[in-house]
Design a protein around this motif. Structure first.
Motif, PDB file in Angstrom:
ATOM      1  N   ASP A  62     -69.558  -7.820 -11.194  1.00  0.00           N
ATOM      2  CA  ASP A  62     -68.956  -8.925 -10.445  1.00  0.00           C
ATOM      3  C   ASP A  62     -68.734 -10.159 -11.314  1.00  0.00           C
ATOM      4  O   ASP A  62     -68.312 -11.199 -10.816  1.00  0.00           O
ATOM      5  N   ASN A  99     -69.240 -15.828 -11.638  1.00  0.00           N
ATOM      6  CA  ASN A  99     -69.794 -14.836 -10.734  1.00  0.00           C
ATOM      7  C   ASN A  99     -68.819 -14.688  -9.568  1.00  0.00           C
ATOM      8  O   ASN A  99     -68.723 -15.573  -8.715  1.00  0.00           O
ATOM      9  N   GLY A 101     -69.088 -12.398  -7.335  1.00  0.00           N
ATOM     10  CA  GLY A 101     -69.808 -11.720  -6.257  1.00  0.00           C
ATOM     11  C   GLY A 101     -70.023 -12.623  -5.048  1.00  0.00           C
ATOM     12  O   GLY A 101     -69.792 -13.832  -5.092  1.00  0.00           O
ATOM     13  N   ARG A 102     -70.501 -12.006  -3.982  1.00  0.00           N
ATOM     14  CA  ARG A 102     -70.736 -12.753  -2.739  1.00  0.00           C
ATOM     15  C   ARG A 102     -72.129 -13.346  -2.662  1.00  0.00           C
ATOM     16  O   ARG A 102     -72.441 -14.094  -1.750  1.00  0.00           O
ATOM     17  N   SER A 103     -72.989 -13.016  -3.610  1.00  0.00           N
ATOM     18  CA  SER A 103     -74.329 -13.608  -3.625  1.00  0.00           C
ATOM     19  C   SER A 103     -74.665 -14.018  -5.057  1.00  0.00           C
ATOM     20  O   SER A 103     -73.961 -13.681  -5.995  1.00  0.00           O
ATOM     21  N   SER A 104     -75.750 -14.746  -5.213  1.00  0.00           N
ATOM     22  CA  SER A 104     -76.138 -15.187  -6.549  1.00  0.00           C
ATOM     23  C   SER A 104     -76.680 -13.994  -7.341  1.00  0.00           C
ATOM     24  O   SER A 104     -77.059 -12.969  -6.787  1.00  0.00           O
ATOM     25  N   VAL A 105     -76.702 -14.153  -8.659  1.00  0.00           N
ATOM     26  CA  VAL A 105     -77.179 -13.102  -9.535  1.00  0.00           C
ATOM     27  C   VAL A 105     -78.082 -13.733 -10.597  1.00  0.00           C
ATOM     28  O   VAL A 105     -77.830 -14.853 -11.042  1.00  0.00           O
ATOM     29  N   ASP A 139     -79.984 -18.609 -12.311  1.00  0.00           N
ATOM     30  CA  ASP A 139     -79.477 -18.116 -11.042  1.00  0.00           C
ATOM     31  C   ASP A 139     -78.012 -18.543 -10.960  1.00  0.00           C
ATOM     32  O   ASP A 139     -77.723 -19.714 -10.731  1.00  0.00           O
ATOM     33  N   GLY A 141     -74.888 -18.701  -9.048  1.00  0.00           N
ATOM     34  CA  GLY A 141     -74.484 -18.605  -7.648  1.00  0.00           C
ATOM     35  C   GLY A 141     -73.129 -17.939  -7.455  1.00  0.00           C
ATOM     36  O   GLY A 141     -72.354 -17.767  -8.398  1.00  0.00           O
ATOM     37  N   ALA A 142     -72.846 -17.582  -6.218  1.00  0.00           N
ATOM     38  CA  ALA A 142     -71.558 -16.975  -5.876  1.00  0.00           C
ATOM     39  C   ALA A 142     -70.437 -17.958  -6.203  1.00  0.00           C
ATOM     40  O   ALA A 142     -70.520 -19.142  -5.885  1.00  0.00           O
ATOM     41  N   ASN A 143     -69.429 -17.465  -6.904  1.00  0.00           N
ATOM     42  CA  ASN A 143     -68.260 -18.259  -7.307  1.00  0.00           C
ATOM     43  C   ASN A 143     -68.604 -19.441  -8.209  1.00  0.00           C
ATOM     44  O   ASN A 143     -67.894 -20.432  -8.229  1.00  0.00           O
ATOM     45  N   THR A 170     -75.886  -5.680 -10.055  1.00  0.00           N
ATOM     46  CA  THR A 170     -74.965  -5.536  -8.927  1.00  0.00           C
ATOM     47  C   THR A 170     -75.528  -4.466  -7.997  1.00  0.00           C
ATOM     48  O   THR A 170     -76.498  -3.791  -8.333  1.00  0.00           O
TER      49      THR A 170
END
Length: 187
Positions: A62, A99, A101-105, A139, A141-143, A170
């Motif tokens: 992502d 990122n 993705g829809r959530s943090s990574v 961390d 975050g999303a976007n 992911t």
């Protein structure tokens, strides 16, 4: 009269949607002009001896990576409290990660691996990263977009060939075991 205007608006909207639908949009340097609004990210001056990289944005899971610049043959780094000498030469890569993705990574900004022209792998130089105060695991975050440098200490005669990047865990790669290799020169 209102009916004619309404019909013309629908026809023009449908025509522009059709024209946009077949037009691929590339991210990163050298991207085509997009009819979609974009953020006005300010231009940043290239640092002395830095080479601008015009490599298309690359995805790993992502996470989208855009390599922005590279500086090689750096004998010494100077930080806020230290001067640090290379065993061979420091190579610095400036990159941007997003990122998607829809959530943090949990993103490890020091996990990337440099591959030289002999296909020897070089890990990030931890001391150089500390001297230059670059991030570790964060961390993301999303976007969220992050721009930073990674530093490597390569032998003096080594030529950087590729950067192997890891985008973070992911749903399909929970341990972030896979990576993506980005050539540092266009074919």
């Amino acid at each position: 009269m209102r009916r004619v205007v309404a019909v013309m608006s629908v026809v023009l909207a449908a025509g522009s949607a059709t024209a946009c639908g077949g037009m691929p949009v590339e991210a990163g340097p050298g991207s085509v002009t997009s009819p979609v609004p974009t953020y006005p990210v300010p231009a940043q001056a290239v640092r002395p001896d830095e080479k601008v990289l015009k490599i298309p944005t690359t995805l790993d899971g992502d996470t989208a990576f855009t390599l922005l610049g590279m500086t090689a043959e750096m004998p010494t780094l100077i930080g806020s409290h230290a001067e640090y000498h290379a065993k061979g030469q420091f190579v610095r890569i400036r990159l941007s990660v997003i990122n998607n993705g829809r959530s943090s990574v949990s993103f490890d900004a020091r996990r990337h691996v440099m591959v030289d022209h002999r296909e020897t792998e070089h890990h990030v130089d931890t001391q150089a990263m500390n001297v230059k105060r670059q991030p570790e695991t964060i961390d993301l975050g999303a976007n969220v977009r992050l721009e930073y440098d990674v530093y490597y200490d390569l032998p003096k005669d080594a030529k950087p060939l590729a950067l192997r990047v890891y985008g973070g865990p992911t749903l399909t790669d929970l341990k972030d075991g896979s990576s993506t290799e980005i050539p540092l020169a266009q074919p």
